[in-house]
Design an enzyme around this catalytic site. Structure first.
Site, PDB file in Angstrom:
ATOM      1  N   GLY A   1     -28.659  48.036   5.464  1.00  0.00           N
ATOM      2  CA  GLY A   1     -28.958  49.029   6.446  1.00  0.00           C
ATOM      3  C   GLY A   1     -30.584  48.428   6.862  1.00  0.00           C
ATOM      4  CE  LYS A   2     -30.340  41.904   6.231  1.00  0.00           C
ATOM      5  NZ  LYS A   2     -28.989  42.472   6.194  1.00  0.00           N
TER       6      LYS A   2
ATOM      7  CD  GLU B   1     -31.971  42.971  13.684  1.00  0.00           C
ATOM      8  OE1 GLU B   1     -30.971  42.504  12.846  1.00  0.00           O
ATOM      9  OE2 GLU B   1     -32.338  43.976  13.766  1.00  0.00           O
TER      10      GLU B   1
ATOM     11  N   GLY C   1     -29.652  42.871   1.223  1.00  0.00           N
ATOM     12  CA  GLY C   1     -28.396  42.536   1.106  1.00  0.00           C
ATOM     13  C   GLY C   1     -27.584  42.812   2.265  1.00  0.00           C
TER      14      GLY C   1
ATOM     15  CG  HIS D   1     -25.710  44.725  15.666  1.00  0.00           C
ATOM     16  ND1 HIS D   1     -25.645  43.317  15.055  1.00  0.00           N
ATOM     17  CD2 HIS D   1     -25.589  45.635  14.562  1.00  0.00           C
ATOM     18  CE1 HIS D   1     -25.636  43.588  13.797  1.00  0.00           C
ATOM     19  NE2 HIS D   1     -25.557  45.010  13.583  1.00  0.00           N
ATOM     20  CE  LYS D   2     -25.719  42.272  24.178  1.00  0.00           C
ATOM     21  NZ  LYS D   2     -24.812  41.343  25.051  1.00  0.00           N
TER      22      LYS D   2
ATOM     23  CD  GLU E   1     -27.621  37.050  24.297  1.00  0.00           C
ATOM     24  OE1 GLU E   1     -27.241  36.055  24.462  1.00  0.00           O
ATOM     25  OE2 GLU E   1     -27.229  38.171  24.475  1.00  0.00           O
TER      26      GLU E   1
END
Lengths: 164, 164, 164
Positions: free
Chosen positions: B12-13, B80, B8, B49-50, B61
């Site tokens: 934390g996936k 991702e 979900g 995230h970076k 990208e």
């Protein structure tokens, strides 16, 4: 023998439940279709499902009286799906008490039954009161069914993991 | 080797998928960022995230042509995420057939790939037709990917449980 | 000893968390009720929960200061539930930093604690910004709690599966 396949929308629970049912059939298993309300989108889904079933199942259609219908079957029955049936019962203004009673009757039958149920409680609590009522009913019924089942499978990404 | 991390929102996936990718890299793994639409909120998430990735990944990208991009990578790639890519494909009016074909091509590549996907089917069926279309597509794609992956992990509360 | 019970709405997580708490109590366990906002519907749920608890727990009510309350308990405490507490903290305009700090303090206590949390990230990303904020906070907090817990249980259809 009773089993429950629970999982989210398009998790693959129905396909796995059907394969499980076929594996446990003595001769030819039953497919109990609970769908009552048919619009163009649902009709399309039904047609797709029917193709996937081919002639491997005896299809019976019943949107309300599950225990009466199942008791007449002489082989294992997969019920597709309990979520749709809850929806039908609510639409026909059946009180919760009657919905629970029908599930209890069903669970006490000697027949082998494979239950399929949408896991609908994984999001935030919705604003809509009817949606909350449905989620609560669905959750309580899933607990009642799982408690009486010999096997329970949780399906994610087409993979059914045995949790009981 | 191919693996899927499904879970979900904020389960934390992604973090676990990245750690898994780092563990399986020969030298330096690739991070394929699929994000196309950037508003202030998304920009903030990307920046976060970076920072978390630091210099442990080679970032590429690409919002649409996944298989072409992955085929050029000479080490394991984490994508991702597939959910964002589905979103991009729908936005660009790509037909479902083309979306499925691209996934099939991706799954046939020799490259080691780690797929990250949002499990979006856990709530009640939404009123919104586009939301239903997205959930169905996402569910079918998750099944296609899982079927071809060597390992599948379901993530809840930061804990990734191997279900395949 | 610290444990987390996570699951969807009406998944049966609370019942299982309470049984787990009773099994791990030295004499009589505590039930920390976090509910602050009471309308007719919630009042009905509370009354039902109270009946289910009977006199097996010492009930304490606290909607905001969890660590202070737990630190005074001399036996294991089940917190019902963290999701409601997050809701209360947001309503009182507590900054995220303060919410996280309170969770960290709670996790550092020597007390045995059983956390109950709604898994709310299983649907599609909602349009509503506040809903997204709640889902993100809830997800991050579930990860923080799970990382520090000795045991984590994921509940589906009343069945709690140990995932850590």
């Amino acid at each position: 023998m009773k089993a429950l396949f629970i999982g989210g929308i398009k998790s693959g629970k129905s396909k796995n439940a059907e394969e499980f049912t076929l594996m446990h059939a003595k001769t030819k298993p039953y497919y109990l279709a609970t769908t009552e309300f048919i619009d163009a989108e649902i009709a399309q889904r039904i047609e797709l499902h029917k193709k996937q079933r081919e002639d491997r199942f005896i299809t019976v259609e019943e949107s309300l009286e599950l225990s009466k219908t199942v008791s007449k079957c002489d082989d294992i029955v997969v019920i597709e799906c309990i979520s749709m049936w809850i929806n039908n019962m609510l639409f026909h203004n059946k009180p919760h008490k009657e919905i629970y009673a029908e599930i209890e009757t069903l669970l006490e039958l000697e027949n082998s039954i494979v239950f399929v149920l949408n896991d609908v409680g994984g999001g935030i609590i919705p604003d809509n009161k009817l949606a909350r009522e449905f989620i609560d009913l669905s959750g309580i019924i899933s607990q009642k069914i799982a408690a009486k089942c010999d096997k329970v499978f949780h399906t994610v990404a087409g993979i059914s993991t045995k949790i009981k």
